[in-house]
Design a protein around this motif. Structure first.
Motif, PDB file in Angstrom:
ATOM      1  N   LYS A   2       0.573  -1.065  -0.055  1.00 48.48           N
ATOM      2  CA  LYS A   2       0.102   0.126  -0.039  1.00 48.48           C
ATOM      3  C   LYS A   2       0.886   1.253   0.047  1.00 48.48           C
ATOM      4  CE  LYS A   2      -4.122  -1.684   2.380  1.00 48.48           C
ATOM      5  NZ  LYS A   2      -5.002  -1.258   3.555  1.00 48.48           N
ATOM      6  N   THR A   3       1.982   1.234   0.757  1.00 44.80           N
ATOM      7  CA  THR A   3       2.868   2.430   0.936  1.00 44.80           C
ATOM      8  C   THR A   3       3.607   2.683  -0.653  1.00 44.80           C
ATOM      9  OG1 THR A   3       3.288   1.971   3.090  1.00 44.80           O
ATOM     10  CG2 THR A   3       4.834   3.391   1.995  1.00 44.80           C
ATOM     11  N   THR A   4       3.958   1.611  -1.081  1.00 44.48           N
ATOM     12  CA  THR A   4       4.464   1.711  -2.497  1.00 44.48           C
ATOM     13  C   THR A   4       3.618   2.329  -3.445  1.00 44.48           C
ATOM     14  OG1 THR A   4       5.983  -0.155  -2.150  1.00 44.48           O
ATOM     15  CG2 THR A   4       5.746   0.583  -4.498  1.00 44.48           C
ATOM     16  N   ILE A   5       2.191   1.905  -3.514  1.00 46.22           N
ATOM     17  CA  ILE A   5       1.060   2.517  -4.378  1.00 46.22           C
ATOM     18  C   ILE A   5       1.076   3.942  -4.064  1.00 46.22           C
ATOM     19  CG2 ILE A   5      -1.039   2.385  -5.001  1.00 46.22           C
ATOM     20  CD1 ILE A   5      -0.838  -0.937  -4.730  1.00 46.22           C
ATOM     21  N   LYS A   6       0.908   4.155  -2.793  1.00 42.64           N
ATOM     22  CA  LYS A   6       0.569   5.595  -2.415  1.00 42.64           C
ATOM     23  C   LYS A   6       1.803   6.344  -2.696  1.00 42.64           C
ATOM     24  CE  LYS A   6      -2.559   4.785   1.645  1.00 42.64           C
ATOM     25  NZ  LYS A   6      -2.427   4.953   3.154  1.00 42.64           N
ATOM     26  N   GLY A   7       3.029   6.010  -2.627  1.00 41.68           N
ATOM     27  CA  GLY A   7       4.197   6.731  -2.873  1.00 41.68           C
ATOM     28  C   GLY A   7       4.203   7.186  -4.336  1.00 41.68           C
ATOM     29  N   GLY A   8       3.721   5.981  -5.382  1.00 41.67           N
ATOM     30  CA  GLY A   8       3.621   6.230  -6.590  1.00 41.67           C
ATOM     31  C   GLY A   8       2.603   7.107  -7.149  1.00 41.67           C
ATOM     32  N   ILE A   9       1.483   6.891  -6.423  1.00 41.03           N
ATOM     33  CA  ILE A   9       0.525   8.244  -6.822  1.00 41.03           C
ATOM     34  C   ILE A   9       0.803   9.466  -6.478  1.00 41.03           C
ATOM     35  CG2 ILE A   9      -1.598   8.949  -6.025  1.00 41.03           C
ATOM     36  CD1 ILE A   9      -2.614   5.914  -5.831  1.00 41.03           C
ATOM     37  N   PHE A  10       1.419   9.718  -5.470  1.00 36.16           N
ATOM     38  CA  PHE A  10       1.801  10.785  -4.881  1.00 36.16           C
ATOM     39  C   PHE A  10       3.290  11.408  -5.750  1.00 36.16           C
ATOM     40  CE2 PHE A  10      -0.207  10.226  -0.765  1.00 36.16           C
ATOM     41  CZ  PHE A  10      -1.250  11.267  -1.051  1.00 36.16           C
ATOM     42  N   PHE A  11       3.995  10.365  -6.398  1.00 35.69           N
ATOM     43  CA  PHE A  11       4.955  11.002  -7.388  1.00 35.69           C
ATOM     44  C   PHE A  11       4.579  11.286  -8.559  1.00 35.69           C
ATOM     45  CE2 PHE A  11       8.111   9.584 -10.761  1.00 35.69           C
ATOM     46  CZ  PHE A  11       9.007  10.417 -10.250  1.00 35.69           C
ATOM     47  N   LEU A  12       3.516  10.619  -9.104  1.00 36.11           N
ATOM     48  CA  LEU A  12       3.034  11.024 -10.499  1.00 36.11           C
ATOM     49  C   LEU A  12       1.790  11.938 -10.403  1.00 36.11           C
ATOM     50  CD1 LEU A  12       2.223   7.203 -11.827  1.00 36.11           C
ATOM     51  CD2 LEU A  12       4.111   8.913 -12.519  1.00 36.11           C
ATOM     52  N   LEU A  13       1.266  12.391  -9.296  1.00 32.69           N
ATOM     53  CA  LEU A  13       0.302  13.329  -9.192  1.00 32.69           C
ATOM     54  C   LEU A  13       0.754  14.758  -9.967  1.00 32.69           C
ATOM     55  CD1 LEU A  13      -2.559  13.495  -8.484  1.00 32.69           C
ATOM     56  CD2 LEU A  13      -1.917  14.382  -6.160  1.00 32.69           C
ATOM     57  N   PRO A  14       1.957  15.215  -9.592  1.00 33.21           N
ATOM     58  CA  PRO A  14       2.495  16.592 -10.292  1.00 33.21           C
ATOM     59  C   PRO A  14       2.491  16.436 -11.807  1.00 33.21           C
ATOM     60  CG  PRO A  14       3.960  16.103  -8.285  1.00 33.21           C
ATOM     61  CD  PRO A  14       3.025  14.637  -8.470  1.00 33.21           C
TER      62      PRO A  14
END
Length: 106
Positions: A2-14
């Protein structure tokens, strides 16, 4: 996981945010440029790519004048405030700025 997916989402969001903004800008400029080009008969001098070329030139012109405005103190302060707000909304924005500055210095 879950942490990896959240990190990926926050990385791609910008990046998604930037793509959405660029898409809106191109759409806006296209809606302005297309009728003008048609009126002056320059909507087909380079084939189907004419409108795209005019849009690209318009975007570059806006970026150039935006860069000139950034030299004025009031716009520097406005940019700094906007950066601070974006940092609060998108933590990965700081990484994106650091990468852009690193590439700029090369």
């Amino acid at each position: 996981m879950k942490t990896t997916i959240k990190g990926g989402i926050f990385f791609l969001l910008p990046f998604v945010f930037i793509v959405m903004i660029v898409e809106k800008i191109i759409s806006l400029i296209s809606s302005i440029i297309t009728p003008i080009a048609t009126k002056f008969g320059i909507d087909h001098f380079a084939g189907k790519a004419t409108i795209g070329i005019l849009i690209a030139l318009s975007v570059l012109t806006v970026c150039f004048f935006g860069g000139l405005l950034m030299r004025i103190n009031i716009f520097k302060r406005l940019n700094k405030k906007l950066d601070e707000k974006l940092l609060k909304l998108f933590p990965a924005y700081d990484e994106l700025k650091l990468k852009a500055n690193h590439e700029k210095q090369k």
